[in-house]
Design a protein around this motif. Structure first.
Motif, PDB file in Angstrom:
ATOM      1  N   SER A 187       0.833  -1.209   0.000  1.00 49.32           N
ATOM      2  CA  SER A 187       0.000   0.000   0.000  1.00 49.32           C
ATOM      3  C   SER A 187       0.863   1.252   0.000  1.00 49.32           C
ATOM      4  O   SER A 187       0.607   2.208  -0.743  1.00 49.32           O
ATOM      5  CB  SER A 187      -0.916  -0.008   1.223  1.00 49.32           C
ATOM      6  N   ALA A 337      -6.553   3.526   2.961  1.00 45.70           N
ATOM      7  CA  ALA A 337      -7.605   2.634   3.466  1.00 45.70           C
ATOM      8  C   ALA A 337      -8.244   1.851   2.332  1.00 45.70           C
ATOM      9  O   ALA A 337      -8.553   0.657   2.478  1.00 45.70           O
ATOM     10  CB  ALA A 337      -8.660   3.449   4.218  1.00 45.70           C
ATOM     11  N   GLY A 341      -8.051  -2.134   2.299  1.00 47.19           N
ATOM     12  CA  GLY A 341      -9.331  -2.844   2.336  1.00 47.19           C
ATOM     13  C   GLY A 341      -9.514  -3.772   1.152  1.00 47.19           C
ATOM     14  O   GLY A 341     -10.002  -4.899   1.297  1.00 47.19           O
ATOM     15  N   LEU A 346     -12.192  -6.536   1.918  1.00 51.52           N
ATOM     16  CA  LEU A 346     -13.295  -5.683   2.370  1.00 51.52           C
ATOM     17  C   LEU A 346     -13.799  -4.827   1.213  1.00 51.52           C
ATOM     18  O   LEU A 346     -13.206  -4.803   0.140  1.00 51.52           O
ATOM     19  CB  LEU A 346     -12.828  -4.797   3.524  1.00 51.52           C
ATOM     20  N   ASP A 347     -14.888  -4.119   1.457  1.00 47.64           N
ATOM     21  CA  ASP A 347     -15.450  -3.224   0.438  1.00 47.64           C
ATOM     22  C   ASP A 347     -14.531  -2.013   0.283  1.00 47.64           C
ATOM     23  O   ASP A 347     -14.370  -1.206   1.212  1.00 47.64           O
ATOM     24  CB  ASP A 347     -16.856  -2.780   0.862  1.00 47.64           C
ATOM     25  N   GLU A 348     -13.923  -1.883  -0.888  1.00 49.04           N
ATOM     26  CA  GLU A 348     -12.948  -0.811  -1.112  1.00 49.04           C
ATOM     27  C   GLU A 348     -13.584   0.557  -0.960  1.00 49.04           C
ATOM     28  O   GLU A 348     -12.988   1.470  -0.370  1.00 49.04           O
ATOM     29  CB  GLU A 348     -12.327  -0.960  -2.500  1.00 49.04           C
ATOM     30  N   CYS A 351     -14.182   1.416   2.801  1.00 49.49           N
ATOM     31  CA  CYS A 351     -12.916   1.727   3.478  1.00 49.49           C
ATOM     32  C   CYS A 351     -12.376   3.088   3.035  1.00 49.49           C
ATOM     33  O   CYS A 351     -11.906   3.890   3.850  1.00 49.49           O
ATOM     34  CB  CYS A 351     -11.890   0.630   3.200  1.00 49.49           C
ATOM     35  N   LYS A 352     -12.446   3.347   1.727  1.00 52.65           N
ATOM     36  CA  LYS A 352     -11.925   4.614   1.207  1.00 52.65           C
ATOM     37  C   LYS A 352     -12.737   5.798   1.745  1.00 52.65           C
ATOM     38  O   LYS A 352     -12.164   6.821   2.148  1.00 52.65           O
ATOM     39  CB  LYS A 352     -11.959   4.578  -0.325  1.00 52.65           C
ATOM     40  N   THR A 388     -21.303   1.352   8.582  1.00 54.01           N
ATOM     41  CA  THR A 388     -19.906   0.925   8.728  1.00 54.01           C
ATOM     42  C   THR A 388     -18.971   2.128   8.666  1.00 54.01           C
ATOM     43  O   THR A 388     -17.982   2.197   9.406  1.00 54.01           O
ATOM     44  CB  THR A 388     -19.542  -0.083   7.633  1.00 54.01           C
ATOM     45  N   ALA A 392     -16.500   3.310  11.724  1.00 53.04           N
ATOM     46  CA  ALA A 392     -15.054   3.442  11.519  1.00 53.04           C
ATOM     47  C   ALA A 392     -14.569   4.843  11.892  1.00 53.04           C
ATOM     48  O   ALA A 392     -13.486   5.000  12.475  1.00 53.04           O
ATOM     49  CB  ALA A 392     -14.702   3.120  10.069  1.00 53.04           C
ATOM     50  N   GLU A 405     -13.292  -2.534   9.282  1.00 51.90           N
ATOM     51  CA  GLU A 405     -13.037  -1.250   8.625  1.00 51.90           C
ATOM     52  C   GLU A 405     -12.400  -0.239   9.586  1.00 51.90           C
ATOM     53  O   GLU A 405     -11.607   0.609   9.170  1.00 51.90           O
ATOM     54  CB  GLU A 405     -14.346  -0.691   8.063  1.00 51.90           C
ATOM     55  N   VAL A 408      -8.747  -0.890   9.641  1.00 52.96           N
ATOM     56  CA  VAL A 408      -8.131  -0.436   8.383  1.00 52.96           C
ATOM     57  C   VAL A 408      -7.916   1.074   8.405  1.00 52.96           C
ATOM     58  O   VAL A 408      -6.841   1.569   8.033  1.00 52.96           O
ATOM     59  CB  VAL A 408      -9.019  -0.846   7.187  1.00 52.96           C
TER      60      VAL A 408
END
Length: 512
Positions: A187, A337, A341, A346-348, A351-352, A388, A392, A405, A408
């Motif tokens: 990353s 993130a 993720g 995880l769901d990008e 997380c973003k 979510t 987070a 999340e 992350v």
């Protein structure tokens, strides 16, 4: 007269003769028509008789044909019936034979079952004898032996399961550690941004000393007008050709900077002009905020944020933490993130988005009391962002987190802050802050030890249990927190934990 009578008589006679002649002629013609009719009827009768004879002949022929067909069908049916009867008789004979075989086999099975029952009884007797003998030898009943065996088996199974679990746990931690290092390294390698070199502007250069006097104005009316309209404190000291601005609100500070620069360019400095240029400066700063927020959202490639959230993120352009621009930091955290993720499944987008908005509350800390994480989470929840994302944002500084999340976002936040040059903070200043934190806690009565951990985000205070009880521990934590808030200037929030531990110790006597 006689002639007339004679004529009349002649006429009557002629009429009678005519009538008689007509009657005779009619009778003659009537007899001829009758004969023709009779001949026609007789012809029809003859033809009808001939036709009836033909029909009778045809009917007899059809009847003979029907009779012949019926006799043929009956013969075929009789043959089929005879054939089916023969087949049924054959099947019946076969069934009788099979029935005899089945009866014989059933008798054989019944005899074997009786033999097996006898053998089973013998086995039961032998088993009972063996159990009785084992009970005499072991001094345990069968029930007790069974319980002992089950207990031993359960213990063995528990031991093996614990062993397997420990091995799996060790292997999992080793693999997780390697995988985490790989993901973080990947990353950080995929994302590289410019090192932050800006710092918060707090002074404005003036072209000459005369301008400083004009900004102050007669009896200070211009500087008072500036302070009233912008909400900042203007500090005019002995330093030549400069004026300092002090304000806890970065938006007000930026508005004052824009307004003062406009006044310097315009040259007309008086309260009415100051009010006019301050209004223009506010509009200009608001436009700059919206543009900065939209650009940050575009750079991070996040969709679905409404205008309020975008504008609040734009306000972070003028907010700095340890010399690091908070908006640029938010963009970095969002990208980090999203990358992390996506690599761990995880769901990008979630997380973003959570990473980008994690410091959203810092845009309102000067307006709303409370930690920026809680403020940002409340704003996100109010704007119907996914639960979510809200969680987070709220948990990114907590030690215990409820969703992946949150971890992350916390990791991405740490990566962004730890980049070389990201924050303008020296080791000496860092140590001074931690020392100041510990000194505040150590100055309290009953405190034995104090440790500032997690880069100063948490203070753990160990107290004397004889001096500090449970009620005083809560009051002590609140007192330390309030004193830190009053005396020290820290970004973010600091958690104060007071630990009161009681130990009971007894020592056994000497063994002989």
């Amino acid at each position: 007269m006689n002639m007339i009578i004679a004529v009349i008589i002649s006429i009557l006679a002629s009429g009678l003769v005519g009538v008689a002649a007509g009657y005779v002629a009619r009778a003659f013609f009537a007899n001829g028509e009758l004969r023709r009719t009779k001949d026609a009827v007789e012809g029809q009768l003859r033809r009808a008789e001939a036709r009836s004879r033909e029909i009778l002949v045809e009917a007899k022929e059809n009847a003979l044909q029907i009779k012949s067909d019926a006799q043929q069908g009956i013969s075929n049916s009789l043959r089929d019936i005879q054939r089916q009867e023969t087949q049924l008789e054959t099947r019946e004979d076969n069934l009788k034979k099979q029935n005899v075989d089945l009866k014989r086999k059933f008798d054989e099975v019944e005899n074997k079952d009786k033999s097996l029952e006898l053998e089973r009884d013998k086995v039961k007797k032998i088993d009972a004898q063996q159990v009785e003998a084992l009970e005499k030898i072991s001094n345990y009943t069968a029930k007790e032996a069974k319980e002992i065996l089950i207990d031993k088996t359960n213990k063995d199974i528990e031991f093996e399961l614990a062993k397997l679990y420990k091995e799996a746990e060790t292997e999992m931690y080793n693999q997780a550690d390697d995988k985490a290092k790989e993901i973080l390294a990947s990353s950080m390698q995929r994302f590289a941004s410019e090192v932050v070199g800006e710092s918060s502007v707090s002074s404005i250069e003036l072209p000459n000393e005369e301008m400083k006097g004009r900004i102050i104005g007669r009896e200070g009316r211009n500087i008072r007008a500036l302070e009233n309209f912008t909400g900042v404190d203007l500090i005019v000291d002995e330093e030549p050709k400069s004026i300092s601005i002090s304000c806890f609100d970065p938006i007000r500070k930026q508005t004052a900077i824009v307004a003062i620069n406009s006044l310097i360019k315009d040259g007309r400095i008086h309260p009415a002009r100051i009010e006019e240029l301050v209004d223009k400066a506010k509009n200009e700063v608001n436009r700059e905020i919206k543009k900065a927020g939209q650009k940050a959202v575009f750079d991070t490639n996040i969709k679905g944020l409404n205008g309020e959230v975008v504008e609040l993120m734009g306000r972070l352009k003028f907010r700095y933490s340890y010399g690091e621009n908070v908006l640029q930091h938010s963009v970095e955290v969002g990208r980090f993130a999203g990358i992390i993720g996506a690599q761990i499944g995880l769901d990008e987008e979630i997380c973003k988005t959570a990473g980008f908005l994690h410091d959203l509350g810092k845009a309102l800390t000067h307006e709303i009391e409370g930690p920026h994480a809680e403020i940002g989470a409340d704003v996100a929840e109010r704007n119907n962002l996914p639960s979510t994302v809200v969680t987070a944002i709220r948990e990114h500084h907590d030690r215990e987190m409820s969703c992946a999340e949150s971890y992350v976002v916390a990791a991405a936040d740490a990566i962004s802050a730890a980049r070389p040059g990201a924050r303008n903070d020296s080791l000496e200043r860092y140590i001074e802050r931690l020392t100041a934190l510990e000194e505040i806690a150590l100055a309290k009565e009953g405190v034995q030890k104090c440790y500032a951990i997690q880069a100063g985000r948490e203070v753990r205070v160990m107290v004397d249990p004889d001096t500090i009880d449970d009620i005083k521990a809560s009051s002590l934590a609140r007192s330390i927190s309030e004193e830190i808030k009053q005396k020290l200037n820290f970004p973010g929030q600091i958690k104060v934990i007071v630990i009161r531990e009681t130990r009971a110790i007894e020592t056994t006597g000497d063994f002989n």
